[in-house]
Motif scaffolding. Structure first.
Motif, PDB file in Angstrom:
ATOM      1  N   VAL A   1       0.296   8.272  -1.202  1.00  0.00           N
ATOM      2  CA  VAL A   1      -0.798   7.707  -0.412  1.00  0.00           C
ATOM      3  C   VAL A   1      -1.605   8.830   0.231  1.00  0.00           C
TER       4      VAL A   1
ATOM      5  N   TRP B   1       0.806  -1.223   0.000  1.00  0.00           N
ATOM      6  CA  TRP B   1       0.000   0.000   0.000  1.00  0.00           C
ATOM      7  C   TRP B   1       0.838   1.272   0.000  1.00  0.00           C
ATOM      8  N   THR B   2       1.978   1.241   0.691  1.00  0.00           N
ATOM      9  CA  THR B   2       2.741   2.487   0.888  1.00  0.00           C
ATOM     10  C   THR B   2       4.151   2.422   0.327  1.00  0.00           C
TER      11      THR B   2
ATOM     12  N   TYR C   1      -4.011   5.104  -2.915  1.00  0.00           N
ATOM     13  CA  TYR C   1      -2.663   5.386  -3.381  1.00  0.00           C
ATOM     14  C   TYR C   1      -2.684   5.579  -4.886  1.00  0.00           C
TER      15      TYR C   1
ATOM     16  N   LYS D   1       4.790   5.326  -4.454  1.00  0.00           N
ATOM     17  CA  LYS D   1       3.352   5.506  -4.255  1.00  0.00           C
ATOM     18  C   LYS D   1       3.086   6.793  -3.480  1.00  0.00           C
TER      19      LYS D   1
END
Length: 160
Positions: free
Chosen positions: A50, A43-44, A65, A48
């Protein structure tokens, strides 16, 4: 609702709903048993940008993201991921995050956005089409859905 860039301190507030959503197996083509460490990297990770959505109570109620979908000469085509706390669904958080991300991606120089694997039974398909995304194609029976059995994965696209 406030949508802002995420900080490192936000991950512990994202993880509970991230885990809940992925573990349910309804919408993301990620392993339902993804560890917290691996989830954070997904996810991070590097490259990316976010975002988080904060509710009126200042709790994080969603996250998104944006990252390049391709490299090199095609790096101006974005990919994005969106998650809203399931306890807050139906409150317009996903739409607000999506609208914010689309504007921010364009401002960051992206020309288009593509989603590589949208589970065709995902209710968000309606949201994406309402925001101008089209289904370029569907990989049939590519996803083992826990309730619907084998379903397709859409490839969705939109010019920014």
């Amino acid at each position: 609702m406030l949508i802002r860039d995420a900080t490192a301190d936000d991950w512990p507030k994202i993880w509970p709903f991230w885990h809940r959503i992925v573990a349910a197996g309804d919408t993301y083509a990620w392993d339902p048993e993804t560890s917290e460490e691996a989830a954070r990297a997904l996810w991070t990770g590097p490259g990316k940008r976010v975002y988080v959505a904060e509710g009126e109570d200042r709790n994080i109620v969603g996250s998104a993201y944006v990252t390049p979908n391709y490299a090199g000469p095609a790096a101006r085509v974005a990919n994005a991921g969106f998650m809203v706390d399931p306890d807050r669904s139906g409150q317009g958080i996903g739409r607000a995050l999506a609208e914010h991300v689309l504007v921010a991606a364009k401002a960051d120089g992206y020309r288009a956005m593509v989603f590589n694997a949208v589970v065709e039974t995902n209710p968000a398909v309606r949201l994406w089409t309402s925001l101008g995304f089209t289904v370029l194609g569907t990989v049939p029976e590519a996803y083992d859905h826990p309730r619907h059995g084998r379903v397709g994965l859409h490839i969705m696209y939109r010019v920014l």
